[in-house]
Enzyme design. Structure first.
Site, short mmCIF file in Angstrom:
data_model
loop_
_atom_site.label_atom_id
_atom_site.label_comp_id
_atom_site.label_asym_id
_atom_site.label_seq_id
_atom_site.Cartn_x
_atom_site.Cartn_y
_atom_site.Cartn_z
N GLY A 72 0.83 -1.19 0.00
CA GLY A 72 0.00 0.00 0.00
C GLY A 72 0.87 1.24 0.00
CB CYS A 73 0.38 4.61 -1.46
SG CYS A 73 -1.27 4.99 -0.87
CE1 TYR A 74 -1.13 8.67 3.47
CE2 TYR A 74 -3.09 7.34 3.07
CZ TYR A 74 -2.48 8.59 3.16
OH TYR A 74 -3.20 9.72 2.95
CB ALA A 75 1.88 0.08 3.72
CB VAL A 76 5.83 1.64 0.50
CG1 VAL A 76 5.24 2.81 -0.25
CG2 VAL A 76 7.30 1.51 0.14
#
EC number: 1.2.1.38
Length: 333
Positions: free
Chosen positions: A144-148
């Protein structure tokens, strides 16, 4: 003829970025690009910036993707699993959706709902051991974008024992493309411009993914919608466990990571500096009042946060150089 690839969900922002990266990749040949409501449309109508790619979007289904050696799935959450299951086992798949990221079925049900499709190899090559795991996998779940953005800032510090896995706090601002391309009133230009607004406060679906990837035990996460088309700026804070220099820990962790850059002392990440690239920019310090470790992370949410990350994983799965076809540097101004 290069390695044959296909993109399902090519009409969205992440799908369009995948097509742009594939078009410039020295080893990949696009053999199919599919969509749902936009099926039958010329690609240049859906993505004007890709004018010159003479392609008509097909209807999404396993038959349209069958000629590919590797398929990218850029579909809404919950729609990847059924399509992936219908593809031949010999076809490699990178899923940009959330369907196969979480190992914990309970977390999937709590944050996404519906049946849990099972976990695939997690597609963040910078985590210890993940590059080798991705290279031997036929099914990879991209991050996920926030996750990375959060994981790259936090995981090495927890792994090194430099910060506590408890009481981690993250505030992250994202551009509007992170919400997808579907028409939504709150994403209209007149609503977004000149405004910052938090959303899904205390219940964002990337929380269990971040905890799984970093080893954090408790996490407070506040996402913020920012008036920009793309980019994520995440500020991650955690309690130190000793006197380790967080910046040095990050430098050592990413010494051989081509896309992750710990900035020079005193320089702080900007989203614009990562625009159009697969890069992540990091900086760390210790708060002189609270003593908390602070790491700021910047990525392009459509680059390292989506399509760039997926191509990086595909390169590893296909035995290609990790950096093949991926922009190392941002676009300015």
């Amino acid at each position: 003829m290069g390695i044959r690839v296909a993109v399902a969900g090519a009409s969205g922002y992440a799908g369009g970025e995948l097509l742009r990266l594939i078009a410039g990749h020295p080893e990949l040949d696009l053999v199919a690009a599919t969509a749902h409501s936009q099926a039958g449309s010329p690609l240049s109508v859906v993505h004007p910036h890709l004018t010159g790619l003479d392609l008509v979007l097909g209807a999404t289904g396993p038959e349209a993707l069958a000629d590919a050696d590797l398929v990218f799935l850029a579909l809404p959450h919950g729609q990847s699993a059924a399509l992936a299951a219908a593809l031949a086992g010999t076809v490699k798949v990178v899923d940009l959706g959330a369907d196969h990221r979480l190992q914990d079925a309970g977390a999937w049900i709590q944050y996404y709902g519906g049946g849990h499709a099972g976990a695939w190899t997690y597609g963040l090559p910078e985590l210890p051991g993940q590059k080798a795991a991705i290279a031997i996998s036929t099914r990879v779940a991209a991050t996920g974008c926030y996750a990375v953005a959060t994981t790259l800032a936090l995981a090495p510090l927890i792994t090194a024992g430099a910060v506590s896995p408890d009481d981690v706090v993250v505030v992250a601002a994202s551009g509007t493309s992170g919400a997808g391309r579907a028409a939504k009133a709150h994403l209209l230009g007149s609503e977004v411009m000149g405004d910052l607004s938090p959303y899904k406060v205390g219940r964002h679906q990337h929380v269990p993914e971040i905890k799984q990837a970093t080893g954090a035990r408790s996490l407070s996460f506040t996402p913020v919608l920012a008036p920009m088309p793309r980019g994520i700026l995440a500020t991650v804070t955690a309690l130190p466990t000793g006197t380790a220099d967080p910046r040095q820990v990050l430098q050592e962790a990413y010494a051989d990571a081509p896309f992750v850059h710990v900035l020079p002392e005193g320089a702080w990440p900007h989203t614009a500096a990562t625009y159009g690239s697969n890069a992540c920019h990091l900086q760390a310090t210790v708060d002189i009042d609270s003593g908390r470790v602070i790491v700021t992370s910047a990525i392009d949410n459509l680059g390292k946060g989506a399509a760039g990350q997926a191509v990086q994983c595909a390169n590893l799965m296909l035995g290609l150089p990790e950096t093949a076809g991926l922009p190392m540097y941002g676009v300015a101004p």
